[in-house]
Structure formats: structure tokens, C-alpha cells
Scaffold this active site. Structure first.
Site, PDB file in Angstrom:
ATOM      1  N   THR A 126      59.899  20.598 -20.715  1.00 33.47           N
ATOM      2  CA  THR A 126      61.056  20.683 -19.454  1.00 33.47           C
ATOM      3  C   THR A 126      61.174  19.635 -17.924  1.00 33.47           C
ATOM      4  O   THR A 126      59.445  18.943 -18.822  1.00 33.47           O
ATOM      5  CB  THR A 126      61.430  21.461 -19.035  1.00 33.47           C
ATOM      6  OG1 THR A 126      62.082  21.939 -17.754  1.00 33.47           O
ATOM      7  CG2 THR A 126      59.996  22.226 -18.453  1.00 33.47           C
ATOM      8  N   ASP A 127      62.003  18.847 -17.949  1.00 32.90           N
ATOM      9  CA  ASP A 127      61.960  17.771 -16.994  1.00 32.90           C
ATOM     10  C   ASP A 127      60.875  18.662 -15.615  1.00 32.90           C
ATOM     11  O   ASP A 127      60.294  17.557 -15.243  1.00 32.90           O
ATOM     12  CB  ASP A 127      63.321  17.022 -16.544  1.00 32.90           C
ATOM     13  CG  ASP A 127      63.803  18.029 -16.454  1.00 32.90           C
ATOM     14  OD1 ASP A 127      64.159  19.299 -16.128  1.00 32.90           O
ATOM     15  OD2 ASP A 127      64.249  17.795 -15.034  1.00 32.90           O
ATOM     16  N   GLU A 128      60.779  20.178 -16.173  1.00 30.33           N
ATOM     17  CA  GLU A 128      60.160  20.371 -14.477  1.00 30.33           C
ATOM     18  C   GLU A 128      58.941  20.133 -14.528  1.00 30.33           C
ATOM     19  O   GLU A 128      58.463  20.024 -13.022  1.00 30.33           O
ATOM     20  CB  GLU A 128      60.925  22.120 -14.581  1.00 30.33           C
ATOM     21  CG  GLU A 128      62.240  22.147 -14.559  1.00 30.33           C
ATOM     22  CD  GLU A 128      62.651  23.394 -14.085  1.00 30.33           C
ATOM     23  OE1 GLU A 128      61.960  23.967 -13.479  1.00 30.33           O
ATOM     24  OE2 GLU A 128      64.003  23.630 -15.294  1.00 30.33           O
ATOM     25  N   TYR A 172      56.533  28.427 -13.879  1.00 31.23           N
ATOM     26  CA  TYR A 172      57.040  28.437 -15.034  1.00 31.23           C
ATOM     27  C   TYR A 172      56.988  26.819 -15.301  1.00 31.23           C
ATOM     28  O   TYR A 172      56.210  26.642 -17.066  1.00 31.23           O
ATOM     29  CB  TYR A 172      58.740  28.712 -14.902  1.00 31.23           C
ATOM     30  CG  TYR A 172      59.782  27.840 -16.128  1.00 31.23           C
ATOM     31  CD1 TYR A 172      59.122  28.021 -17.785  1.00 31.23           C
ATOM     32  CD2 TYR A 172      60.312  26.855 -15.667  1.00 31.23           C
ATOM     33  CE1 TYR A 172      59.954  26.962 -18.418  1.00 31.23           C
ATOM     34  CE2 TYR A 172      60.946  26.086 -16.721  1.00 31.23           C
ATOM     35  CZ  TYR A 172      60.744  25.856 -18.097  1.00 31.23           C
ATOM     36  OH  TYR A 172      61.417  25.206 -19.219  1.00 31.23           O
ATOM     37  N   LYS A 181      54.270  25.041 -18.818  1.00 31.04           N
ATOM     38  CA  LYS A 181      55.513  23.945 -19.275  1.00 31.04           C
ATOM     39  C   LYS A 181      53.888  22.856 -19.261  1.00 31.04           C
ATOM     40  O   LYS A 181      53.441  22.633 -20.839  1.00 31.04           O
ATOM     41  CB  LYS A 181      56.666  24.162 -18.910  1.00 31.04           C
ATOM     42  CG  LYS A 181      57.319  25.351 -19.689  1.00 31.04           C
ATOM     43  CD  LYS A 181      58.048  25.481 -20.510  1.00 31.04           C
ATOM     44  CE  LYS A 181      57.565  24.231 -21.691  1.00 31.04           C
ATOM     45  NZ  LYS A 181      58.334  25.179 -23.055  1.00 31.04           N
TER      46      LYS A 181
HETATM   47  P1  NAD Z   1      65.740  31.144 -23.576  1.00 33.58           P
HETATM   48  O1  NAD Z   1      64.868  32.059 -22.905  1.00 33.58           O
HETATM   49  O2  NAD Z   1      67.186  30.964 -24.183  1.00 33.58           O
HETATM   50  O3  NAD Z   1      64.835  31.409 -25.202  1.00 33.58           O
HETATM   51  C1  NAD Z   1      63.444  31.692 -25.485  1.00 33.58           C
HETATM   52  C2  NAD Z   1      62.928  32.033 -27.375  1.00 33.58           C
HETATM   53  O4  NAD Z   1      61.946  32.302 -27.333  1.00 33.58           O
HETATM   54  C3  NAD Z   1      63.801  33.416 -27.000  1.00 33.58           C
HETATM   55  O5  NAD Z   1      64.656  33.492 -28.307  1.00 33.58           O
HETATM   56  C4  NAD Z   1      62.766  34.991 -27.116  1.00 33.58           C
HETATM   57  O6  NAD Z   1      63.482  35.305 -27.948  1.00 33.58           O
HETATM   58  C5  NAD Z   1      61.730  33.889 -28.078  1.00 33.58           C
HETATM   59  N1  NAD Z   1      60.223  33.772 -27.450  1.00 33.58           N
HETATM   60  C6  NAD Z   1      59.547  34.422 -26.440  1.00 33.58           C
HETATM   61  N2  NAD Z   1      58.467  34.309 -25.837  1.00 33.58           N
HETATM   62  C7  NAD Z   1      58.253  34.245 -27.426  1.00 33.58           C
HETATM   63  C8  NAD Z   1      56.973  34.831 -28.209  1.00 33.58           C
HETATM   64  N3  NAD Z   1      56.133  35.249 -27.710  1.00 33.58           N
HETATM   65  N4  NAD Z   1      56.764  34.443 -29.414  1.00 33.58           N
HETATM   66  C9  NAD Z   1      57.747  34.508 -29.883  1.00 33.58           C
HETATM   67  N5  NAD Z   1      59.417  33.969 -29.289  1.00 33.58           N
HETATM   68  C10 NAD Z   1      59.893  34.249 -28.914  1.00 33.58           C
HETATM   69  O7  NAD Z   1      64.510  29.569 -23.406  1.00 33.58           O
HETATM   70  P2  NAD Z   1      65.941  27.902 -23.705  1.00 33.58           P
HETATM   71  O8  NAD Z   1      66.161  27.702 -22.519  1.00 33.58           O
HETATM   72  O9  NAD Z   1      66.385  28.101 -25.185  1.00 33.58           O
HETATM   73  O10 NAD Z   1      64.240  27.250 -24.329  1.00 33.58           O
HETATM   74  C11 NAD Z   1      63.850  27.245 -25.332  1.00 33.58           C
HETATM   75  C12 NAD Z   1      62.977  26.031 -24.884  1.00 33.58           C
HETATM   76  O11 NAD Z   1      64.119  24.394 -24.458  1.00 33.58           O
HETATM   77  C13 NAD Z   1      62.211  26.228 -23.507  1.00 33.58           C
HETATM   78  O12 NAD Z   1      60.780  25.607 -24.524  1.00 33.58           O
HETATM   79  C14 NAD Z   1      62.379  25.798 -22.641  1.00 33.58           C
HETATM   80  O13 NAD Z   1      60.643  25.366 -22.135  1.00 33.58           O
HETATM   81  C15 NAD Z   1      62.977  24.024 -22.600  1.00 33.58           C
HETATM   82  N6  NAD Z   1      63.801  23.327 -22.421  1.00 33.58           N
HETATM   83  C16 NAD Z   1      65.341  24.961 -22.016  1.00 33.58           C
HETATM   84  C17 NAD Z   1      65.511  23.762 -20.964  1.00 33.58           C
HETATM   85  C18 NAD Z   1      67.502  24.824 -20.419  1.00 33.58           C
HETATM   86  O14 NAD Z   1      68.017  23.994 -19.840  1.00 33.58           O
HETATM   87  N7  NAD Z   1      66.710  26.144 -20.703  1.00 33.58           N
HETATM   88  C19 NAD Z   1      65.557  22.256 -20.793  1.00 33.58           C
HETATM   89  C20 NAD Z   1      64.379  22.132 -20.889  1.00 33.58           C
HETATM   90  C21 NAD Z   1      63.499  21.990 -22.339  1.00 33.58           C
HETATM   91  P1  TYD Z   2      68.157  27.820 -13.409  1.00 29.79           P
HETATM   92  O1  TYD Z   2      70.009  28.030 -13.829  1.00 29.79           O
HETATM   93  O2  TYD Z   2      67.593  28.677 -13.102  1.00 29.79           O
HETATM   94  O3  TYD Z   2      67.864  26.578 -13.485  1.00 29.79           O
HETATM   95  P2  TYD Z   2      66.465  25.713 -13.298  1.00 29.79           P
HETATM   96  O4  TYD Z   2      65.947  26.456 -12.097  1.00 29.79           O
HETATM   97  O5  TYD Z   2      65.368  25.800 -14.469  1.00 29.79           O
HETATM   98  O6  TYD Z   2      67.087  24.322 -12.512  1.00 29.79           O
HETATM   99  O7  TYD Z   2      69.336  27.163 -12.020  1.00 29.79           O
HETATM  100  C1  TYD Z   2      69.938  26.212 -11.621  1.00 29.79           C
HETATM  101  C2  TYD Z   2      70.220  26.198 -10.245  1.00 29.79           C
HETATM  102  O8  TYD Z   2      70.696  26.687  -9.374  1.00 29.79           O
HETATM  103  C3  TYD Z   2      68.417  25.953  -9.194  1.00 29.79           C
HETATM  104  O9  TYD Z   2      68.891  24.943  -9.021  1.00 29.79           O
HETATM  105  C4  TYD Z   2      68.816  26.908  -8.688  1.00 29.79           C
HETATM  106  C5  TYD Z   2      69.979  27.296  -8.418  1.00 29.79           C
HETATM  107  N1  TYD Z   2      70.466  29.380  -8.421  1.00 29.79           N
HETATM  108  C6  TYD Z   2      71.202  29.185  -7.668  1.00 29.79           C
HETATM  109  O10 TYD Z   2      71.304  29.179  -6.269  1.00 29.79           O
HETATM  110  N2  TYD Z   2      71.624  31.054  -7.738  1.00 29.79           N
HETATM  111  C7  TYD Z   2      71.705  31.445  -9.071  1.00 29.79           C
HETATM  112  O11 TYD Z   2      71.878  33.281  -9.321  1.00 29.79           O
HETATM  113  C8  TYD Z   2      70.394  30.993 -10.047  1.00 29.79           C
HETATM  114  C9  TYD Z   2      70.238  31.721 -11.233  1.00 29.79           C
HETATM  115  C10 TYD Z   2      70.358  29.240 -10.080  1.00 29.79           C
END
Ligand code: NAD
Ligand code: TYD
Length: 352
Positions: A133-135, A158, A162
Site C-alpha cells: 500500500t501507499d500508506e 496497519y 505493511k
Molecule cells: P481485504 O481485507 O478485503 O481482504 C483481505 C483478505 O485476506 C480476506 O479475504 C481475508 O480473509 C484474508 N486474510 C486475512 N488474514 C488472513 C490470514 N491470516 N491467512 C489467510 N488469509 C487471510 O483486503 P483488500 O482491501 O482486498 O487488500 C488486499 C491487499 O491489498 C492487502 O495486502 C492490502 O494491504 C493491499 N492494499 C489494499 C488497498 C485498498 O485500498 N484496499 C490499497 C493498496 C493495497
Molecule cells: P478508509 O476507506 O478506511 O481507507 P484508508 O484509511 O486506508 O485511506 O478511509 C478513507 C478515508 O475516509 C480516510 O481519510 C478516513 C475517512 N473515513 C471517514 O471519514 N469516515 C469513515 O467512516 C471511514 C471508514 C473513513
């Protein structure tokens, strides 16, 4: 096309399900193994359409369990890993950091060890792809963008977990010559995202006429990418990325939270035949998230220039598709918000 046994972790989650679908459909010659623990965020309905494909196998397993992981590597002889499984929600990491250490750090190192052990005699072909992630870069305050060379400065449990996993992946490349590649992506939106994250949570609350809890002043900035475009980027990095390299992925699409929320409200008013402005009335400013990062913004020029990737969707089209999906998949939303979801919601938002 080369025969491969690709392990995709976290394929029942949001992004993972789109990656699994793309690989199963686009590469019939690859065997795709989807390994997932099925936590609250994992849902096999996300990939129902491909569950009977001949090149697809689901493995229910926990990446924290090293024995289980080693046995599966031995049994299925994975040739490659695309690792997405993670605890992924910042608010949950603030409440319970240890789950993030276990899955994101220990789980990743277990996978690295299993890959290193299985591939030790054949380190010329296999790929360990770590999705991040970019975070990890922290928070931007004075303009500028995150580059692949930006120093890590994670601010939440988090992003710290990562960042740690990213360091381990690079360490295994440096120390053991494991053939790794990494990508760091901005915020994703689209179908099948668990409604703890901003976009699906707000769509669901608008649908149910519930308050829209905006943290702080709503001035934080995120850079939004449609999830299918992230999956396409992962395909490109996996097939064309240079070993040992990192690729930043983003849509050059920055929004303050409040502006994004207003776009969603307007679009929902249209879809639900409400008077223009009705959903905006649900906006409620609540106590800010602890340590809330102000701005994320990705410079995606490297992947665009080197691998020819670019986002396929404009934001307006992506958000429209996303809203349409949640509205026409009410059953999915009702199911994932039943059971323990309400307890989670009450515990997090009652305090605010
Ligand atoms: P998500 O929370 O929707 O899905 C995570 C999946 O991992 C779930 O299916 C869960 O059951 C599985 N999981 C969790 N713990 C586990 C374990 N111990 N063993 C096996 N499986 C396990 O997450 P997402 O949003 O789809 O993110 C997927 C990846 O992409 C992550 O690594 C996250 O850091 C990265 N990412 C997410 C975003 C975003 O905006 N959501 C952006 C950049 C990177
Ligand atoms: P989120 O979807 O949790 O992603 P991330 O924190 O990983 O960027 O949140 C996106 C943005 O929205 C973040 O600045 C936090 C804000 N946010 C709210 O204002 N209210 C909410 O209920 C949630 C879940 C997020």
C-alpha cells in the site's frame, strides 16, 4: 504459455477476488490456487462466478500457521506467489494492532520461508509478488507525490505492519536471492469491498438513511483507483515487472473526503430517486481518527512508462459502476452486514 501453479493469497477479499478472477479467466493454462482464511473480510461469494473453473482451487488456510503453509507448498508445488492476504483496515489496527503483526508480518515471513525452501534449487524462474500500500510512505503535508524512492514513514499500526512486511520481502531478495517484486497502490474502490471502508460504508448508510460519519473536517485527501485497474496493474507487474523492483500504482485521482462523499451523495440521490441534496443531509462530522494521515498521492509514472499500464476508467465512470453494483447486489450487502458487523459498527462509531 509456461505452465505455472500460482498461489494467490487473500483471494476471497476485495482486491484479491478481482485478481483471482482476472488470472483464472485470462490464463487458462495457469493453475490458480486461492488461499484464504476467510476472516470477516473474506467471502467466497466474491468469486462465485469462477469457483468451478478447471484451473481454480480454493484452499482454506491461515498464513500465520507455518506448518500448514509449508505443507501446502510441498503438496501443490507452487511456482509463484501473489500475496494479498492481510488485515487491511486502519481503524481495526488502532483497536487491535496484534492481529496486524500476526497476519501482515508473521504471515508474510511464513510465506517467504515456504517459498525459499521449496524454490531453493530453482531460483531462476519463480516469482514472489508482494502487494502493498501507499500508506507505508506516511502522510504528505506540503504537496508532492510518493515515489518508489520515498522513505518509509508509516503512521498507523496497519501501515507499520505493511511497511515491515515490505522490508522482509526486500530482505529475502537481498539475502537469499528470492525473486521478488512489489507494488504499492493507492486507495481502491469498486465492487465487493467490505463496508468498513469509506466508499461501500457510505453507500450502504445512504441506502439505509443512516448518518454518514465524516472523520474530523473531511479534509483528508486520498488518491482513488478502480479495483479492476489495480488487478490489471498486478497482472502487468507479475508478467513484466523487473525482479527486485517496486512499482507504485495510482490513478492521479485525488479527492478530499468531503468532496468524494458529496459525489457519492449526489449519485445516490439520482439512483434512489431522491430529491437532489437529500443524502447530503446525512453527513455528520465525528471525532477524527487517531493519527489520521492527511494526504496520500501516488506518482505512477514508473509503471506507466516501464510496463505500459494506465487506468482504464475515469473516476466518474468508476464511481457510477460501483454504485450500480452495490445497488443491484443488495443481498451481498445484507449478508456481509448481518451478524458481527453491527457489533463492530456500534463499537467503533458509538465512541465518536
Ligand atoms: P481485504 O481485507 O478485503 O481482504 C483481505 C483478505 O485476506 C480476506 O479475504 C481475508 O480473509 C484474508 N486474510 C486475512 N488474514 C488472513 C490470514 N491470516 N491467512 C489467510 N488469509 C487471510 O483486503 P483488500 O482491501 O482486498 O487488500 C488486499 C491487499 O491489498 C492487502 O495486502 C492490502 O494491504 C493491499 N492494499 C489494499 C488497498 C485498498 O485500498 N484496499 C490499497 C493498496 C493495497
Ligand atoms: P478508509 O476507506 O478506511 O481507507 P484508508 O484509511 O486506508 O485511506 O478511509 C478513507 C478515508 O475516509 C480516510 O481519510 C478516513 C475517512 N473515513 C471517514 O471519514 N469516515 C469513515 O467512516 C471511514 C471508514 C473513513
Amino acid at each position: 504459455m509456461q505452465k505455472r501453479n500460482i498461489l494467490i493469497t487473500g483471494g476471497a477479499g476485495f482486491i484479491g477476488s478481482h485478481v483471482v478472477r482476472l488470472f483464472v479467466n485470462k490464463y487458462p493454462n495457469y493453475n490458480i490456487y486461492n488461499l484464504d482464511k476467510l476472516t470477516y473480510a473474506g467471502n467466497l461469494k466474491n468469486i462465485k462466478d469462477i469457483e468451478n473453473a478447471p484451473n481454480y482451487t480454493f484452499l482454506k488456510a491461515d498464513i500465520v500457521d507455518a506448518n500448514q503453509i509449508n505443507n501446502l507448498f510441498e503438496k501443490h508445488q507452487f511456482t509463484d506467489v501473489i500475496h494479498l492476504a492481510a488485515e487491511s483496515h486502519v481503524d481495526r489496527s488502532i483497536t487491535n494492532p496484534i492481529d496486524f503483526v500476526m497476519t501482515n508480518v508473521v504471515g508474510t515471513v511464513n510465506l517467504l520461508n515456504a517459498a525459499k525452501n521449496l524454490w531453493k534449487n530453482n531460483l531462476s524462474e519463480n516469482i514472489f509478488y508482494h502487494v502493498s500500500t501507499d500508506e507505508v510512505y506516511g502522510s504528505l503535508h506540503d504537496g508532492g507525490f510518493f515515489l518508489e524512492t520515498t522513505a518509509y514513514d508509516p503512521q498507523s499500526p496497519y501501515s507499520a505492519s505493511k511497511a515491515s512486511s515490505d522490508h522482509f520481502v526486500r530482505a529475502y531478495h537481498n539475502t537469499y536471492n528470492l525473486r521478488v517484486v512489489l507494488s504499492n497502490c493507492s486507495n481502491n474502490y469498486g465492487p465487493n469491498q467490505f463496508p468498513e471502508k469509506l466508499v461501500p460504508l457510505f453507500i450502504n448508510n445512504i441506502r439505509n438513511n443512516k448518518p454518514l460519519p465524516v472523520y474530523g473536517k473531511g479534509e483528508n485527501v486520498r488518491d482513488w483507483l478502480y479495483v479492476v485497474d489495480h488487478a490489471r496493474a498486478i497482472d502487468d507487474v507479475f508478467h513484466k515487472g523487473r525482479i527486485g523492483e517496486t512499482y507504485n500504482i495510482g490513478g492521479f485521482n485525488e479527492w478530499t473526503n468531503i468532496d468524494l462523499i458529496k459525489v457519492i451523495c449526489k449519485a445516490m440521490d439520482k439512483k434512489l430517486d431522491r430529491i437532489d441534496g437529500e443524502s447530503e443531509k446525512l453527513i455528520t462530522y465525528v471525532t477524527d481518527r487517531a493519527g489520521h494521515d492527511l494526504r496520500y498521492a501516488i506518482d505512477a509514472h514508473k509503471i506507466m512508462k516501464e510496463l505500459g499500464w494506465e487506468p482504464s476508467l475515469q473516476f466518474e465512470e468508476g464511481i457510477e459502476k460501483t454504485i450500480n453494483w452495490y445497488i443491484s447486489n443488495e443481498a451481498w450487502m445484507n449478508e456481509v452486514t448481518s451478524g458481527s458487523y453491527q457489533n463492530y459498527y456500534d463499537a467503533l462509531y458509538a465512541k465518536r
